[in-house]
Design a protein around this motif. Structure first.
Motif, PDB file in Angstrom:
ATOM      1  N   UNK A  42       0.809  -1.217   0.000  1.00 37.44           N
ATOM      2  CA  UNK A  42       0.000   0.000   0.000  1.00 37.44           C
ATOM      3  C   UNK A  42       0.839   1.262   0.000  1.00 37.44           C
ATOM      4  N   UNK A  43       2.014   1.207   0.618  1.00 32.29           N
ATOM      5  CA  UNK A  43       2.888   2.382   0.655  1.00 32.29           C
ATOM      6  C   UNK A  43       3.487   2.681  -0.718  1.00 32.29           C
ATOM      7  N   UNK A  44       3.540   1.698  -1.582  1.00 32.25           N
ATOM      8  CA  UNK A  44       4.104   1.901  -2.919  1.00 32.25           C
ATOM      9  C   UNK A  44       3.067   2.298  -3.962  1.00 32.25           C
ATOM     10  N   UNK A  45       1.786   2.138  -3.620  1.00 27.59           N
ATOM     11  CA  UNK A  45       0.715   2.461  -4.549  1.00 27.59           C
ATOM     12  C   UNK A  45       0.207   3.871  -4.240  1.00 27.59           C
ATOM     13  N   UNK A  46       0.244   4.777  -5.211  1.00 25.69           N
ATOM     14  CA  UNK A  46      -0.276   6.119  -4.955  1.00 25.69           C
ATOM     15  C   UNK A  46      -1.742   6.060  -4.521  1.00 25.69           C
ATOM     16  N   UNK A  87      12.403   1.050  12.595  1.00 26.67           N
ATOM     17  CA  UNK A  87      13.365   1.699  11.700  1.00 26.67           C
ATOM     18  C   UNK A  87      12.632   2.442  10.578  1.00 26.67           C
ATOM     19  N   UNK A  88      11.622   1.821   9.988  1.00 23.77           N
ATOM     20  CA  UNK A  88      10.860   2.481   8.921  1.00 23.77           C
ATOM     21  C   UNK A  88      10.187   3.748   9.439  1.00 23.77           C
ATOM     22  N   UNK A  89       9.609   3.677  10.634  1.00 18.68           N
ATOM     23  CA  UNK A  89       8.951   4.860  11.212  1.00 18.68           C
ATOM     24  C   UNK A  89       9.954   5.996  11.400  1.00 18.68           C
ATOM     25  N   UNK A  90      11.138   5.673  11.892  1.00 20.30           N
ATOM     26  CA  UNK A  90      12.167   6.700  12.074  1.00 20.30           C
ATOM     27  C   UNK A  90      12.611   7.279  10.728  1.00 20.30           C
ATOM     28  N   UNK A  91      12.764   6.429   9.739  1.00 21.05           N
ATOM     29  CA  UNK A  91      13.165   6.917   8.407  1.00 21.05           C
ATOM     30  C   UNK A  91      12.079   7.785   7.777  1.00 21.05           C
ATOM     31  N   UNK A  92      10.830   7.344   7.881  1.00 21.97           N
ATOM     32  CA  UNK A  92       9.731   8.158   7.345  1.00 21.97           C
ATOM     33  C   UNK A  92       9.676   9.515   8.054  1.00 21.97           C
ATOM     34  N   UNK A  93       9.816   9.501   9.377  1.00 18.44           N
ATOM     35  CA  UNK A  93       9.774  10.757  10.145  1.00 18.44           C
ATOM     36  C   UNK A  93      10.931  11.681   9.757  1.00 18.44           C
ATOM     37  N   UNK A 105      12.010  14.901  -4.065  1.00 17.57           N
ATOM     38  CA  UNK A 105      12.885  14.155  -3.141  1.00 17.57           C
ATOM     39  C   UNK A 105      12.090  13.440  -2.039  1.00 17.57           C
ATOM     40  N   UNK A 106      11.015  14.039  -1.601  1.00 17.15           N
ATOM     41  CA  UNK A 106      10.175  13.381  -0.592  1.00 17.15           C
ATOM     42  C   UNK A 106       9.563  12.107  -1.142  1.00 17.15           C
ATOM     43  N   UNK A 107       9.108  12.174  -2.381  1.00 17.67           N
ATOM     44  CA  UNK A 107       8.520  11.001  -3.017  1.00 17.67           C
ATOM     45  C   UNK A 107       9.575   9.913  -3.224  1.00 17.67           C
ATOM     46  N   UNK A 108      10.765  10.303  -3.645  1.00 14.50           N
ATOM     47  CA  UNK A 108      11.854   9.338  -3.849  1.00 14.50           C
ATOM     48  C   UNK A 108      12.237   8.682  -2.524  1.00 14.50           C
ATOM     49  N   UNK A 109      12.350   9.469  -1.470  1.00 10.85           N
ATOM     50  CA  UNK A 109      12.691   8.921  -0.150  1.00 10.85           C
ATOM     51  C   UNK A 109      11.603   7.958   0.318  1.00 10.85           C
ATOM     52  N   UNK A 110      10.344   8.348   0.154  1.00 10.22           N
ATOM     53  CA  UNK A 110       9.218   7.489   0.553  1.00 10.22           C
ATOM     54  C   UNK A 110       9.277   6.154  -0.191  1.00 10.22           C
ATOM     55  N   UNK A 111       9.509   6.207  -1.494  1.00  5.30           N
ATOM     56  CA  UNK A 111       9.578   4.975  -2.292  1.00  5.30           C
ATOM     57  C   UNK A 111      10.748   4.096  -1.863  1.00  5.30           C
ATOM     58  N   UNK A 112      11.901   4.710  -1.616  1.00  8.18           N
ATOM     59  CA  UNK A 112      13.076   3.931  -1.207  1.00  8.18           C
ATOM     60  C   UNK A 112      12.824   3.228   0.131  1.00  8.18           C
ATOM     61  N   UNK A 113      12.262   3.946   1.070  1.00  8.66           N
ATOM     62  CA  UNK A 113      11.965   3.357   2.381  1.00  8.66           C
ATOM     63  C   UNK A 113      10.919   2.252   2.230  1.00  8.66           C
ATOM     64  N   UNK A 114       9.913   2.501   1.415  1.00  5.57           N
ATOM     65  CA  UNK A 114       8.849   1.516   1.214  1.00  5.57           C
ATOM     66  C   UNK A 114       9.364   0.248   0.545  1.00  5.57           C
ATOM     67  N   UNK A 115      10.266   0.392  -0.409  1.00  5.43           N
ATOM     68  CA  UNK A 115      10.863  -0.780  -1.060  1.00  5.43           C
ATOM     69  C   UNK A 115      11.701  -1.558  -0.049  1.00  5.43           C
ATOM     70  N   UNK A 116      12.466  -0.859   0.770  1.00  2.00           N
ATOM     71  CA  UNK A 116      13.257  -1.513   1.820  1.00  2.00           C
ATOM     72  C   UNK A 116      12.336  -2.265   2.785  1.00  2.00           C
ATOM     73  N   UNK A 117      11.241  -1.624   3.179  1.00  2.00           N
ATOM     74  CA  UNK A 117      10.266  -2.239   4.080  1.00  2.00           C
ATOM     75  C   UNK A 117       9.685  -3.508   3.449  1.00  2.00           C
ATOM     76  N   UNK A 118       9.295  -3.414   2.196  1.00  2.00           N
ATOM     77  CA  UNK A 118       8.743  -4.561   1.478  1.00  2.00           C
ATOM     78  C   UNK A 118       9.768  -5.695   1.390  1.00  2.00           C
ATOM     79  N   UNK A 119      11.014  -5.358   1.102  1.00  2.00           N
ATOM     80  CA  UNK A 119      12.080  -6.365   1.032  1.00  2.00           C
ATOM     81  C   UNK A 119      12.215  -7.106   2.362  1.00  2.00           C
ATOM     82  N   UNK A 120      12.218  -6.361   3.467  1.00  2.54           N
ATOM     83  CA  UNK A 120      12.372  -6.992   4.786  1.00  2.54           C
ATOM     84  C   UNK A 120      11.190  -7.900   5.108  1.00  2.54           C
TER      85      UNK A 120
END
Length: 138
Positions: A42-46, A87-93, A105-120
């Motif tokens: 859901x975090x990766x879907x607009x 960790x994801x909450x801290x990164x998002x914050x 840049x906010x969108x790119x950061x959100x996507x990167x964190x979300x992909x990392x979250x999904x990977x984990x």
């Protein structure tokens, strides 16, 4: 440190109790991973950010059931999921200011964190389904 869940007296009731405990932890783990997976996708879907309540529910389940997993390989999965959320909450914050200053840049950061979250979450689900702990050799 792990507890010894061996059955020295070959008591069938003890084996049954241990098996039921592990099956229960596997069920709880599966539910938690599915909730996390829904949030991660859901975090990766607009427009699909329906996950905060699901994430909170999964985190509460993990916090409540974590003591039940002590001494089993499931304990590492509870630690994995809880750490992933924290960790994801801290990164998002930490990246919130990017949304106010610069949208891209906010969108790119959100996507990167979300992909990392999904990977984990996917990594954890796969290892749990194989019956493997989340501890990797250093």
């Amino acid at each position: 440190m792990t507890q010894d869940f061996s059955n020295p007296g070959n008591d069938p009731d003890l084996d049954r109790v241990t098996l039921q405990r592990l099956q229960s932890l596997n069920t709880v783990g599966t539910i938690s991973y599915i909730l996390h997976l829904i949030v991660a996708v859901g975090a990766l879907i607009p427009g699909g950010q329906f996950g905060p309540l699901l994430l909170l529910a999964a985190l509460i389940i993990d916090m409540i059931k974590r003591p039940d997993a002590e001494g089993t390989w499931h304990a590492s999965h509870f630690r994995w999921r809880i750490r992933t959320v924290v960790i994801a909450a801290l990164l998002y914050a930490a990246t919130v200011p990017l949304w106010f200053l610069f949208i891209v840049p906010g969108w790119i950061a959100w996507c990167a964190i979300s992909i990392w979250f999904l990977y984990r979450i996917v990594t954890g689900m796969v290892r749990m389904n194989k019956g493997l702990a989340m501890e990797f050799a250093a």
